[in-house]
Design an enzyme around this catalytic site. Structure first.
Site, mmCIF file in Angstrom:
data_model
loop_
_atom_site.group_PDB
_atom_site.id
_atom_site.type_symbol
_atom_site.label_atom_id
_atom_site.label_comp_id
_atom_site.label_asym_id
_atom_site.label_seq_id
_atom_site.Cartn_x
_atom_site.Cartn_y
_atom_site.Cartn_z
ATOM 1 N N GLY A 12 4.382 -12.371 -4.902
ATOM 2 C CA GLY A 12 5.356 -11.631 -4.096
ATOM 3 C C GLY A 12 6.715 -11.438 -4.737
ATOM 4 O O GLY A 12 7.705 -11.270 -4.024
ATOM 5 N N THR A 13 6.782 -11.418 -6.075
ATOM 6 C CA THR A 13 8.103 -11.204 -6.685
ATOM 7 C C THR A 13 8.611 -9.784 -6.428
ATOM 8 O O THR A 13 9.825 -9.572 -6.325
ATOM 9 C CB THR A 13 8.095 -11.489 -8.204
ATOM 10 O OG1 THR A 13 7.190 -10.598 -8.842
ATOM 11 C CG2 THR A 13 7.708 -12.925 -8.505
ATOM 12 N N ASN A 14 7.698 -8.836 -6.306
ATOM 13 C CA ASN A 14 8.145 -7.471 -5.985
ATOM 14 C C ASN A 14 8.639 -7.381 -4.549
ATOM 15 O O ASN A 14 9.627 -6.689 -4.277
ATOM 16 C CB ASN A 14 7.021 -6.465 -6.253
ATOM 17 C CG ASN A 14 6.909 -6.142 -7.726
ATOM 18 O OD1 ASN A 14 7.787 -5.482 -8.279
ATOM 19 N ND2 ASN A 14 5.870 -6.631 -8.385
ATOM 20 N N MET A 89 -3.986 -6.462 -3.909
ATOM 21 C CA MET A 89 -5.132 -6.364 -4.816
ATOM 22 C C MET A 89 -6.445 -5.932 -4.159
ATOM 23 O O MET A 89 -7.498 -6.047 -4.764
ATOM 24 C CB MET A 89 -5.350 -7.713 -5.519
ATOM 25 C CG MET A 89 -4.152 -8.183 -6.310
ATOM 26 S SD MET A 89 -3.673 -7.034 -7.627
ATOM 27 C CE MET A 89 -2.218 -7.846 -8.265
ATOM 28 N N ILE A 91 -8.679 -2.775 -2.621
ATOM 29 C CA ILE A 91 -8.713 -1.303 -2.594
ATOM 30 C C ILE A 91 -8.774 -0.847 -1.128
ATOM 31 O O ILE A 91 -9.565 -1.361 -0.335
ATOM 32 C CB ILE A 91 -9.960 -0.768 -3.358
ATOM 33 C CG1 ILE A 91 -9.887 -1.168 -4.841
ATOM 34 C CG2 ILE A 91 -10.110 0.743 -3.186
ATOM 35 C CD1 ILE A 91 -9.017 -0.310 -5.722
ATOM 36 N N ASN A 106 2.669 2.361 -3.865
ATOM 37 C CA ASN A 106 2.083 1.272 -4.662
ATOM 38 C C ASN A 106 2.878 1.105 -5.947
ATOM 39 O O ASN A 106 3.465 2.058 -6.447
ATOM 40 C CB ASN A 106 0.626 1.613 -5.008
ATOM 41 C CG ASN A 106 -0.047 0.517 -5.806
ATOM 42 O OD1 ASN A 106 0.094 -0.669 -5.504
ATOM 43 N ND2 ASN A 106 -0.782 0.895 -6.857
ATOM 44 N N HIS A 108 2.190 0.055 -9.841
ATOM 45 C CA HIS A 108 1.135 -0.216 -10.812
ATOM 46 C C HIS A 108 1.794 -0.601 -12.145
ATOM 47 O O HIS A 108 2.694 0.113 -12.605
ATOM 48 C CB HIS A 108 0.240 1.012 -10.999
ATOM 49 C CG HIS A 108 -0.868 0.742 -11.952
ATOM 50 N ND1 HIS A 108 -1.954 -0.046 -11.616
ATOM 51 C CD2 HIS A 108 -1.035 1.088 -13.251
ATOM 52 C CE1 HIS A 108 -2.744 -0.155 -12.675
ATOM 53 N NE2 HIS A 108 -2.213 0.520 -13.681
#
Ligand code: GAR
Length: 208
Positions: A12-14, A89, A91, A106, A108
């Site tokens: 969860g760093t983002n 992670m 789909i 998202n 990427h």
């Protein structure tokens, strides 16, 4: 105030970068719910530290279907305007994507259309980029459509690849230099209504 839902699977760093930017007054929005694909993801603790409620909605708990509906019902009940996949992670299928068209973002960890699509996630993306021998890599923020990593690109940023780069060092370099800056920026642009979509492409108003 834009209501943001976050989907996470790991550290969860983002998510943290987005929460920090909100705290710093750089995003005119609020994270109102965090959905994790699994128990124990550290991202859940990060949400708790910000008093943000989280819930685990895991595909494996829906062997007979209903996973997407559970997600849709949850986000609708929370009245979210934007959903960010911040290291998510699993789909997602068409039902979910259609329910929130052009409202799911998202991140990427490569320069789409390179090193993306089915099977390209996490460290594997960086292993493949190094195997190929690229000299720059980076990250891409894009809207999610029904094909993996194929939705309209919102922002991209690059880093140089060093001769002695490892997948781990490249991952770290991209996170620190690109991902943690670009995701909050894209969220802020969305909240200020500065992203428009035309003919499947995103156009960003980057003034000031
Ligand atoms: C990030 O590098 C993100 O770009 C990547 O996983 C990491 C999650 O880190 N996402 C994907 O590979 C999605 N296809 P975080 O949990 O610390 O934000």
């Amino acid at each position: 105030m834009i209501r943001i839902g976050a989907m996470v699977s790991g550290g969860g760093t983002n998510l943290q970068a987005v929460l920090d930017a909100i705290d710093a007054g750089k995003i005119d929005g609020q994270v109102v719910t965090v959905v994790s694909s699994k128990e124990g993801a550290y991202a859940i603790e990060r949400a708790a530290k910000h008093n943000i409620p989280s819930v685990v909605i895991s595909k494996k708990d829906y062997p007979n279907g209903g996973f997407e509906k559970a997600l849709i019902d949850h986000f609708k009940s929370m009245n979210v305007d934007l959903i960010i996949l911040a290291g998510y992670m699993t789909i997602l299928g068409e039902e979910f994507i259609k329910a929130f068209e052009n409202k799911i973002m998202n991140i990427h960890p490569a320069l789409i259309p390179s090193f993306c699509g089915d099977g390209f996630y996490g460290l594997r993306v960086h292993e493949k980029a190094l195997e190929y021998g690229v000299k720059v890599s980076g990250a891409t923020i894009h809207f999610v459509n029904e094909k993996a990593d194929a939705g309209a690109i919102i922002l991209q940023g690059t880093v140089d690849v060093a001769n002695d780069e490892t997948p781990e060092s490249l991952q770290k370099k991209i996170m620190e230099n690109v991902e943690w800056k670009l995701l909050p920026k894209a969220v802020s642009l969305f909240c200020e209504d500065r992203i428009s979509i035309k003919d499947g492409k995103a156009y960003v108003d980057l003034k000031d």
